[in-house]
Design an enzyme around this catalytic site. Sequence first.
Site, PDB file in Angstrom:
ATOM      1  N   GLU A 189       0.831  -1.218   0.000  1.00  0.00           N
ATOM      2  CA  GLU A 189       0.000   0.000   0.000  1.00  0.00           C
ATOM      3  C   GLU A 189       0.862   1.264   0.000  1.00  0.00           C
ATOM      4  O   GLU A 189       0.487   2.288  -0.575  1.00  0.00           O
ATOM      5  CB  GLU A 189      -0.937  -0.040   1.205  1.00  0.00           C
ATOM      6  CG  GLU A 189      -1.832   1.176   1.410  1.00  0.00           C
ATOM      7  CD  GLU A 189      -3.015   1.253   0.455  1.00  0.00           C
ATOM      8  OE1 GLU A 189      -2.866   0.861  -0.707  1.00  0.00           O
ATOM      9  OE2 GLU A 189      -4.081   1.728   0.881  1.00  0.00           O
ATOM     10  N   THR A 197      -4.696   9.353  -5.021  1.00  0.00           N
ATOM     11  CA  THR A 197      -4.703   9.517  -3.559  1.00  0.00           C
ATOM     12  C   THR A 197      -3.559  10.409  -3.077  1.00  0.00           C
ATOM     13  O   THR A 197      -3.776  11.318  -2.262  1.00  0.00           O
ATOM     14  CB  THR A 197      -4.613   8.139  -2.859  1.00  0.00           C
ATOM     15  OG1 THR A 197      -5.754   7.386  -3.220  1.00  0.00           O
ATOM     16  CG2 THR A 197      -4.561   8.270  -1.352  1.00  0.00           C
TER      17      THR A 197
END
Length: 335
Positions: free
Chosen positions: A155, A209
Amino acid sequence: MKQKQTADLQVKLDDYYQKLKTGEAKKEISAFAPASVTNVSCGFDILGFAIDYPGDEVVLRLTDEPGLKIARITGDEGRLPMAPEKNTAGMSLLSLMNHLNFPYGIEMELHKKMALGSGLGSSAASAVVSVFAFNEMLGSPLSRRELLPFALEGEKLSSGGKPHADNVAACLFGGFIIVRSIAPLDVINVETPENLFCTIIHPHIEINTADTRKILKKQILLSDAVQQWGNVAGLVAGLAQKDYELIGRSLQDVIIEPIRSILIPGFNEVKAAAIKAGALGCSISGSGPSIFALSTDINTAEEAGKAMKKVLNKIDIGSDLYISKINPQGPKVLE
Ligand code: HSE
């Protein structure tokens, strides 16, 4: 304690290696990991829940040549790197294989079944599905909690190096989670009321993001922080007490939503339409552009979805609509 854990882990791994010799061990596995809604309005980086669909799938095959090879990726329009250390699913699995000193090789196929940059935890689903599938293939030597740091390694690649654990934890554990702390990692599962339905509209625009994190204010007013803490506490209490009105009152974000919503065309109108249709509350899913609403019954969730879609149609923005309960299971093996 740590030594005992390591010894236990080695026993389980040796069992798998032994079974490989006798032909009893699994050499191939397919798994699915779900999308997730994070922040849940007031809980930036600390709240999240898994939904039933969409999600990513992976196929892993054992090979004799040590190391990890990504053989195929579908559903990404050729955009994701094939080099394992640059790929979210690859990096998380690689870090786990290295940790276990895995003496064999793995060939991976990743099937992206959700859009990149959707705000639905696409990268987290990839990071989770690879480590989950691998662990299952080996006979689950590690618990889901033990898998979390490895999924976070993947991630990290998509969040500009500083990981947020909300998507990964929601996807891996299922249910509704609180990330109380990221260092040390402390994730708590919260029981949720039975009648909570989530509507998600994914407008066909892409938001990165890492970029949407850069535009956030580094400092906030104490009065805003106080309001936000009140809402986070109210939301968690509302879930625990099955108090839907309290949940609705608490779905307010005075810090992040006002900034990020500017990047989502029609956001205020979509939100107003969901509330008018009877949803308890509505906000951005993760870093957007997806928008989620919570309702107490399936009909309201569907009506909210229709109303939200209609707003986007009017401004010529295509969208996907998902309606789901909170997914208590997280990832699963596909037969
Ligand atoms: N909590 C993260 C953020 C989730 O809002 O940036 C990203 O999907």
